[in-house]
Design an enzyme around this catalytic site. Sequence first.
Site, PDB file in Angstrom:
ATOM      1  N   THR A 133       0.793  -1.227   0.000  1.00 51.58           N
ATOM      2  CA  THR A 133       0.000   0.000   0.000  1.00 51.58           C
ATOM      3  C   THR A 133       0.830   1.285   0.000  1.00 51.58           C
ATOM      4  O   THR A 133       0.265   2.380   0.077  1.00 51.58           O
ATOM      5  CB  THR A 133      -0.930  -0.006   1.230  1.00 51.58           C
ATOM      6  OG1 THR A 133      -0.139  -0.253   2.400  1.00 51.58           O
ATOM      7  CG2 THR A 133      -1.988  -1.096   1.105  1.00 51.58           C
ATOM      8  N   GLU A 134       2.134   1.170  -0.122  1.00 54.16           N
ATOM      9  CA  GLU A 134       2.999   2.345  -0.084  1.00 54.16           C
ATOM     10  C   GLU A 134       2.611   3.393  -1.120  1.00 54.16           C
ATOM     11  O   GLU A 134       2.717   4.591  -0.857  1.00 54.16           O
ATOM     12  CB  GLU A 134       4.471   1.930  -0.307  1.00 54.16           C
ATOM     13  CG  GLU A 134       5.060   1.083   0.794  1.00 54.16           C
ATOM     14  CD  GLU A 134       4.895  -0.423   0.593  1.00 54.16           C
ATOM     15  OE1 GLU A 134       5.659  -1.175   1.209  1.00 54.16           O
ATOM     16  OE2 GLU A 134       3.997  -0.848  -0.162  1.00 54.16           O
ATOM     17  N   VAL A 135       2.155   2.955  -2.289  1.00 57.24           N
ATOM     18  CA  VAL A 135       1.813   3.885  -3.364  1.00 57.24           C
ATOM     19  C   VAL A 135       0.724   4.869  -2.922  1.00 57.24           C
ATOM     20  O   VAL A 135       0.683   6.009  -3.373  1.00 57.24           O
ATOM     21  CB  VAL A 135       1.402   3.129  -4.659  1.00 57.24           C
ATOM     22  CG1 VAL A 135       0.065   2.436  -4.493  1.00 57.24           C
ATOM     23  CG2 VAL A 135       1.378   4.071  -5.857  1.00 57.24           C
ATOM     24  N   LEU A 172       0.665   6.332  -0.239  1.00 54.66           N
ATOM     25  CA  LEU A 172       1.369   7.384   0.495  1.00 54.66           C
ATOM     26  C   LEU A 172       2.329   8.148  -0.416  1.00 54.66           C
ATOM     27  O   LEU A 172       3.086   8.993   0.047  1.00 54.66           O
ATOM     28  CB  LEU A 172       2.159   6.778   1.664  1.00 54.66           C
ATOM     29  CG  LEU A 172       1.337   6.036   2.711  1.00 54.66           C
ATOM     30  CD1 LEU A 172       2.255   5.340   3.709  1.00 54.66           C
ATOM     31  CD2 LEU A 172       0.376   6.976   3.410  1.00 54.66           C
TER      32      LEU A 172
END
Length: 175
Positions: free
Chosen positions: A112-114, A116
């Site tokens: 889920t980094e994308v 952020l």
Amino acid sequence: VRNAFNEHVIQELTAWAEAVAANDQVRVAVLAGQGSVFCAGADLTWMASMASCTHTENVRDATAMARMYSAIDRLPIPLIGRIHGVALGGGAGLAAVCDIVVADERAVFGFTEVKLGIVPAVVSPYVLAKIGAAAARELFLTGMRFDAARAKEIGLVHAVVAADVIVIPRSRSCS
């Protein structure tokens, strides 16, 4: 903070992996999360505090995290991942460095980094090796969450079990 990464957790996991690697009495290890989740990724408060850090400090923190994943990945013993709740961002990366991953049927995964505005750079070598480029590209670019069945389908998880089979540890031990 839902077993999220911060500088203390990173140091603790690195020290644990290095100690295990040096101990010829340990034959297998199980990596599990305490409480309701396996690992929610990075502690957002910790990440926000890094915005005021210098470039050198940010490189130091990223290097420490990379060292942690490398130390875990190089363990000379089988590492079993016991996943329940969520394994997001770096938590899903931890699943990628485990030799065998058993997930609760209700577990949720995601890179889920994308969402952020960042890429899952530190975990990407381990994830690519585990699930391949096609699945990694989709998941890295969309940041979508996926269930244990999909995780098994792409090779991140080896077995999906009923929720009551996974026993959640009451206390955390890195010894």
